[in-house]
Design a protein around this motif. Structure first.
Motif, PDB file in Angstrom:
ATOM      1  N   ASP A 107       6.083  16.177 -34.647  1.00 44.45           N
ATOM      2  CA  ASP A 107       4.685  16.156 -34.177  1.00 44.45           C
ATOM      3  C   ASP A 107       4.220  14.743 -33.851  1.00 44.45           C
ATOM      4  O   ASP A 107       3.410  14.543 -32.947  1.00 44.45           O
ATOM      5  N   ILE A 108       4.734  13.785 -34.622  1.00 42.28           N
ATOM      6  CA  ILE A 108       4.376  12.387 -34.359  1.00 42.28           C
ATOM      7  C   ILE A 108       5.635  11.667 -33.893  1.00 42.28           C
ATOM      8  O   ILE A 108       6.570  11.438 -34.686  1.00 42.28           O
ATOM      9  N   THR A 109       5.674  11.342 -32.627  1.00 41.11           N
ATOM     10  CA  THR A 109       6.835  10.649 -32.056  1.00 41.11           C
ATOM     11  C   THR A 109       6.424  10.113 -30.697  1.00 41.11           C
ATOM     12  O   THR A 109       5.230  10.085 -30.364  1.00 41.11           O
ATOM     13  N   TYR A 110       7.394   9.651 -29.912  1.00 39.86           N
ATOM     14  CA  TYR A 110       7.091   9.090 -28.600  1.00 39.86           C
ATOM     15  C   TYR A 110       6.307  10.118 -27.789  1.00 39.86           C
ATOM     16  O   TYR A 110       6.742  11.254 -27.636  1.00 39.86           O
ATOM     17  N   SER A 111       5.166   9.714 -27.258  1.00 40.43           N
ATOM     18  CA  SER A 111       4.239  10.696 -26.694  1.00 40.43           C
ATOM     19  C   SER A 111       4.634  11.191 -25.306  1.00 40.43           C
ATOM     20  O   SER A 111       3.902  11.940 -24.682  1.00 40.43           O
ATOM     21  N   PHE A 112       5.789  10.800 -24.830  1.00 38.69           N
ATOM     22  CA  PHE A 112       6.248  11.283 -23.531  1.00 38.69           C
ATOM     23  C   PHE A 112       7.052  12.582 -23.636  1.00 38.69           C
ATOM     24  O   PHE A 112       7.207  13.311 -22.648  1.00 38.69           O
ATOM     25  N   TYR A 113       7.599  12.884 -24.834  1.00 43.57           N
ATOM     26  CA  TYR A 113       8.502  14.041 -24.921  1.00 43.57           C
ATOM     27  C   TYR A 113       7.798  15.339 -24.517  1.00 43.57           C
ATOM     28  O   TYR A 113       8.345  16.142 -23.759  1.00 43.57           O
ATOM     29  N   ASP A 114       6.591  15.545 -25.020  1.00 39.01           N
ATOM     30  CA  ASP A 114       5.913  16.796 -24.655  1.00 39.01           C
ATOM     31  C   ASP A 114       5.438  16.772 -23.199  1.00 39.01           C
ATOM     32  O   ASP A 114       5.344  17.828 -22.563  1.00 39.01           O
ATOM     33  N   VAL A 115       5.186  15.575 -22.665  1.00 35.65           N
ATOM     34  CA  VAL A 115       4.793  15.477 -21.255  1.00 35.65           C
ATOM     35  C   VAL A 115       5.949  15.933 -20.350  1.00 35.65           C
ATOM     36  O   VAL A 115       5.765  16.702 -19.412  1.00 35.65           O
ATOM     37  N   TRP A 116       7.168  15.464 -20.671  1.00 34.86           N
ATOM     38  CA  TRP A 116       8.326  15.910 -19.872  1.00 34.86           C
ATOM     39  C   TRP A 116       8.561  17.410 -20.036  1.00 34.86           C
ATOM     40  O   TRP A 116       8.884  18.108 -19.075  1.00 34.86           O
TER      41      TRP A 116
END
Lengths: 354, 354
Positions: A107-116
Motif C-alpha cells: 500500500d505504501i511504495t513507489y506511487s507510480f506502480y498503481d498508475v501503470w
C-alpha cells in the motif's frame, strides 16, 4: 452526438515532485544526487562528435549495454535499457503482467506502480505494510499475476533482507517478480545475484540517483535473457530508438569512473548518517533509511507545518497526502552544507511550533 | 504447470532499418539528414552546464515547448513533446484510440502504425492505396475509431493535398485524425493551419529528418489544448520525465537557426530533384517524391538485385518485403556527392543486369 472525447483514455496522472529553480534553494524533494556527474562524463560531453547527432542511435544501445554487462559481470543480453527506470518499469508491466489475476505491491511504495497498472488496465492489490513499514511475506503467498517490490522501499527507506526476497520469490515461481532497486546503491546490498538462481526475477536500477544523471534519463533492468528479449520485443514495438546518442555515451562514460561513484555514494551515506542523528535530536522518528532520503515524522509538529515553513525558506522536501503517511516528510540527502541549513531551519520551526 | 511465460505479451516487433557503421559507407536507408545539426546546436552542447545533469529535467520541457510554439505561432499548450515522433504517435494511439471500431490507415504507409495497434490491442483496417499510391478519400468515410494519415506518405513519398485532408476530416469529426508530417518540411506544405479549424486534428512532426537531430530523439504533436492535455495525462502516467535535459536544450537551439534549417532543406531538395532526373535516365519510375527519399522501381532489374549489389558496395538503401511494393527501393537523399556515387554504382548494376 458522438465525439472524439468518447474514445479518450481517461486516467488520473502521476504528479511528479515539483522542479523549482531558485538560485538560493535547497532541493531535497526528488532524491537527486547533490554531487555532479563524474569528470569522465563532462569530458565525454565536451569531446562529443556533434555531427553524429544527425544519425539515429543504435537501437540496441549496444555500447551502454556492454558497459553495464561488464560492470556487473553479466552478458549484454541480460541487460535492458530504458528512458529512466520509469520507462523500464512501464515496459516490464506491459510485457509481464497480462494475467487476469491481480499483481501485488504494498500500500505504501513507489506511487507510480498503481498508475501503470491503471494505464495498462492490469488488476492489482496492495497488501498493507505492517506498522513498522515492513512488508509481510505471507501477503505475497497468494495466487497473483506478478509481484513488484521496491527494495529499499520508497518513500519509507526500509530495506528487506535477501532472505525475505528469496522467500517471496520461492512462493512466486510462476510469475515475474520485479525488484525495483532505484536506491540499492545507498544500501550496500543488491538482489542482483538472485537473477542467476531464478529465471523469473527482474532487477531494475537507475542512473538518476547514485550516478548523478537524472537529467539524461537512463534506467536498466537485469534478468535472464528470455525476460530481456520479451521486454525488447515490446520496446521495439513501441519506440525502436529510445535512448539518445548522448545518453548512451554519457552513461557508458559514468561507468568508467568507479572511484568517483564510490566516493560520492560514500559522501551521501556519511551525510545521511549525520542527518539521522540530528533529526533524532530534534524529536523526529523514522525507520533506519538505507537510501538517499529519510522518511521522518515529528513527535509534536505536524509534517504539513514543517513542509510549508521550509518551503517559504526555499527548502523543498516532499510531503505525500496519502493515508497512513500524511504526517511524514521525505527528505532527500543533499550536500553536508545543505543538510546543515535544513537542520538549522527545521530546528527553528520546531522551536516556534512546539 | 503454469509459468510466467503464460502472461507474456507476445508481439511481432517492428524491425528498424539497419544501422551499419562503416567508414566508407553511403547510408541512404533510414531517411536521415546528410547535413550535421546547426552550429547553434554545437555551440549549445559545448557550453552546456554538465553539473545540471544530476537534476531531473523539467517534466513539461517548457523551454522546448515555448520555442516550438514561438516558431509556429502557437500557444505552448498546443504542443506535446516526445522521445521522437514514434513516442508521440504511440502515446496518441493510446490516448485517442479506445473505441471498439477499427482505426483506419492505408495498406502501404509507415510500418509502425499496425505495430502500435497490435501492441495496444486497437482494432484496425487498412484500405488499399490505388495503383498510383494515392489514398482513396471514400475509404475513410465509413464509421471508424480514428484515422492516421502520413502526409507525405512513407515509403511512397506521395503528398495528398490540403483539400483531400479537409475532406477526410469533414467526414470524421467524431474521431481524432492524426496527420503524421515527418517529411512535411521537404514538401513545402503542412496541414498545421487545420488545427485552428478542427479540434480533432493532431499534427505530428519530428527533429529526426529536416532538423538533423535523429540522435537526440525529439518529436512533437500540435493540436488544440484539449487534445494535448489528454496526451499529457497519459504521458505523465507512463514516464513523467521523458526528454533528457540535453534534448530540450539542443532542440530549442536548433530552432534559433532558421536560416541554417532552410538552407539544408533546400540543399536536400535540390539533390532530390537531381537524383530524380538521373533515376529516370536509368529507367526507374516513381511517384513525384515530396520527401527526403525516393521510392522507385526499375523497368527491368529487380529491386532485390539492386539492393544486394549496392549493399556489397557499402551503399545502404531500404527494401521492404511487403506485398505490392516488393519491387521498390526507398532511397534516402544524401549529399550531392553521395548521390553521385549511388547513381554511378546503380548505373553499373543496371548495365550488368539488363
Amino acid at each position: 452526438m458522438s465525439t472524439w472525447r468518447d474514445n479518450l483514455r481517461t486516467i488520473e496522472p502521476y504528479v511528479p515532485g515539483e522542479q523549482p529553480n531558485l538560485p538560493d534553494m535547497v532541493k531535497l524533494n526528488t532524491n537527486e544526487n547533490p554531487y555532479p556527474p563524474s569528470p569522465k562524463v563532462v569530458e565525454t560531453l565536451k569531446n562529443f562528435d556533434c555531427d553524429s547527432l544527425r544519425l539515429y542511435p543504435d537501437p540496441n544501445s549496444q555500447v551502454l549495454a556492454d558497459a553495464l554487462a561488464k560492470c556487473y559481470g553479466l552478458q549484454s543480453d541480460q541487460v535492458f535499457l530504458g528512458v529512466g527506470s520509469d520507462d523500464v518499469l512501464a515496459i516490464a508491466f506491459m510485457t509481464f503482467f497480462n494475467s487476469k489475476k491481480p499483481i501485488l505491491f504494498p500500500d505504501i511504495t513507489y506511487s507510480f506502480y498503481d498508475v501503470w497498472a491503471e494505464l495498462f488496465q492490469i488488476p492489482y492489490e496492495r497488501p498493507a505494510l505492517d506498522d513498522h513499514f515492513d512488508l509481510i511475506p505471507e501477503d505475497y503467498y497468494k495466487e497473483n499475476g506478478g509481484v513488484v517490490i521496491a527494495n529499499p522501499n520508497a518513500p519509507t527507506g526500509v530495506l528487506q533482507s535477501l532472505d525475505f526476497l528469496r522467500d517471496v520469490i520461492e512462493h512466486n515461481r510462476d510469475v515475474v517478480v520485479i525488484i525495483d532497486e532505484a536506491y540499492a546503491d545507498f544500501s550496500g546490498s543488491s538482489a542482483l545475484e538472485l537473477t542467476k538462481e531464478y529465471d523469473n526475477v527482474l532487477i531494475v536500477q537507475t542512473y538518476s540517483k547514485s550516478r548523478s544523471l537524472a537529467g539524461m534519463r537512463i534506467g536498466y533492468a537485469i534478468g535472464n535473457p528470455e525476460l530481456i528479449r520479451a521486454m525488447n520485443d515490446v520496446r521495439y514495438s513501441y519506440n525502436s530508438y529510445p535512448m539518445t546518442r548522448l545518453s548512451v555515451a554519457l552513461g557508458a562514460a559514468a561507468l568508467e569512473d568507479e572511484a568517483y561513484f564510490r566516493e560520492t555514494v560514500a559522501k551521501v551515506i556519511e551525510t545521511r548518517e549525520w542527518t539521522k542523528k540530528e533529526l533524532k535530536r530534534l524529536g523526529f522518528s523514522f525507520r533506519d533509511s538505507q537510501t538517499n532520503f529519510i522518511f521522518a515524522t515529528h513527535e509534536s509538529v505536524p509534517a504539513q507545518t514543517i513542509f510549508d515553513v521550509l518551503r517559504e525558506k526555499h527548502i523543498f522536501v516532499r510531503h505525500f497526502g496519502q493515508k497512513r503517511i500524511e504526517n511524514y516528510l521525505r527528505i532527500s540527502i543533499g550536500t553536508q552544507a545543505e543538510m546543515e541549513r535544513f537542520i538549522r531551519e527545521t530546528e527553528q520551526i520546531i522551536a516556534q511550533n512546539r
